[in-house]
Design an enzyme around this catalytic site. Structure first.
Site, PDB file in Angstrom:
ATOM      1  N   LYS A  82      -8.322 -11.303  -8.811  1.00 47.60           N
ATOM      2  CA  LYS A  82      -9.444 -11.312  -7.868  1.00 47.60           C
ATOM      3  C   LYS A  82     -10.484 -10.248  -8.228  1.00 47.60           C
ATOM      4  CE  LYS A  82      -9.452 -10.158  -3.236  1.00 47.60           C
ATOM      5  NZ  LYS A  82      -9.063 -10.168  -1.840  1.00 47.60           N
ATOM      6  N   LYS A 134       0.820  -1.213   0.000  1.00 45.70           N
ATOM      7  CA  LYS A 134       0.000   0.000   0.000  1.00 45.70           C
ATOM      8  C   LYS A 134       0.853   1.261   0.000  1.00 45.70           C
ATOM      9  CE  LYS A 134      -4.404  -1.449   2.021  1.00 45.70           C
ATOM     10  NZ  LYS A 134      -5.360  -1.223   3.113  1.00 45.70           N
ATOM     11  N   LYS A 150     -12.843  -4.109  -6.217  1.00 44.37           N
ATOM     12  CA  LYS A 150     -13.224  -2.772  -6.660  1.00 44.37           C
ATOM     13  C   LYS A 150     -12.017  -1.893  -6.967  1.00 44.37           C
ATOM     14  CE  LYS A 150     -13.840  -2.413  -1.812  1.00 44.37           C
ATOM     15  NZ  LYS A 150     -14.698  -2.941  -0.786  1.00 44.37           N
TER      16      LYS A 150
END
Ligand code: AMP
Ligand code: TRP
Length: 327
Positions: A192, A111, A195
């Site tokens: 996967k 991240k 969103k």
């Protein structure tokens, strides 16, 4: 009854992957366990959130949790920010974890390359997650595979605190769903359904109208073999595999059995659309009822927070006393 706790971030719109991989299991477990489910809005602000979007995402997710069948009478559903104990225990966990341990978290490494401003909160995220779990003395934590490392850290921190200061925390066990609980993108079936990574045509949202669901499934990527069999390890047939696993997950039949019921890819897709529409229609109906009555939604969340607070306060008191804070 053994206690479980899980958390879900209020970001974006709920999709079929969230439902089949997480929410549906929460619903199934609420009779068997003393269940605590938290909408983790404190975790959400580790990266920048527009306040208006956050408010909407939290409302959406709360209504969705009840719409999929979590029963506020049986399960305790609450917002993390409504229970001050999370932030209180997070600080204690930050002082229990080492800099090295937090530096090794793969989710942080991933991240932190994606955002320009790396908040200290993003680094401390796993300490807050440990606090979420330990605050309720949860014995089991249903999470996706990607949260395994965070859960391992929560176990380490609980054990370390107990060794240094006396038995305060239950050491939690992870509960990771069996293989097949991974729903893939309809357009990029090696990735996967998520969103954050994909275009909308690859994702089925729980609020998609029936026509859109039909369209997305009919356009789902398959292969040119037209050989309707379940071949789990052929990457060239990942699209078909995903459709069969989707059907399997919704019907409770094996993917092989789902394959044997249809004679062509087209027929499979038509049947699958019907099954998905059948599953989401009652959810959409209930969702509307909850969002039409926000007062009621807030009232239920208030009750959840009250129950959560009662448990959280008792743990904080014990932790403070063990640490030597004057109580
Ligand atoms: P996220 O929105 O990615 O934070 O995920 C919320 C929950 O849904 C987590 O428990 C995930 O493991 C689960 N989840 C998200 N995407 C998928 C997917 N494509 N398949 C199965 N489970 C998923
Ligand atoms: N980090 C988890 C995720 O991204 C969400 C989460 C926060 C959580 N606190 C938790 C999950 C406590 C289980 C238990 O999916």
């Amino acid at each position: 009854m053994a206690r479980i706790l899980s958390g879900i971030q209020p970001t974006g719109t709920t999709h079929l992957g969230n439902y089949l991989g997480a929410l549906r299991h929460w619903v199934d477990q609420q009779d068997e366990f003393d269940s605590f489910f938290s909408i983790v809005d404190l975790h959400a602000i580790t990266v920048h959130q527009d306040p208006k979007d956050l408010r909407e995402a939290v409302t959406h997710l709360a209504a969705m949790l009840f719409a999929v069948g979590i029963d506020p009478q049986r399960a305790t559903v609450f917002l993390q920010s409504h229970v001050p104990g999370h932030a209180q225990l997070a600080w204690i966990m930050e002082c229990t974890a080492s800099f090295g341990e937090l530096s090794r978290m793969t989710q942080f490494k991933e991240k932190s390359t994606k955002t320009e401003f790396i908040s200290a909160g993003l680094f401390n995220y796993p300490a807050l997650m440990a606090a979420d779990i330990l605050l309720y003395q949860a014995e089991r934590v249903p999470v996706g595979d990607d949260q395994k490392q965070h859960l391992e850290l929560a176990r380490t921190l609980a054990t370390r605190f107990n060794t240094r200061f006396g038995e305060v925390f239950t050491v939690p066990e992870p509960q990771i769903p069996k293989v097949g609980a991974r729903i893939m993108d309809l357009q990029v079936p090696t990735q996967k359904m998520s969103k954050s990574s994909s275009q909308d045509s690859g994702i089925i949202y729980l609020l998609d109208p029936p026509e859109l669901i039909k369209k997305k499934i009919s356009r789902a990527v398959t292969d040119s073999a037209n050989d309707l069999r379940y071949v789990p390890d052929d990457p060239l047939r990942a699209g078909l595999r995903n459709l069969l696993e989707l059907g399997s997950s919704l019907l409770g039949a094996s993917p092989e059995e789902v394959a044997s019921r249809h004679s062509s890819y087209g027929a499979l897709k038509v049947a699958l659309s019907e099954i998905v529409i059948e599953a989401v229609t009652p959810i959409q109906q209930l969702y509307r009822e909850y969002t039409d009555d926000r007062g009621e939604l807030l009232r239920i969340l208030g009750e959840g927070a009250e129950r959560a607070n009662a448990v959280a306060r008792a743990t904080i008191e014990r932790a403070h006393a063990a640490l030597g804070f004057l109580t």
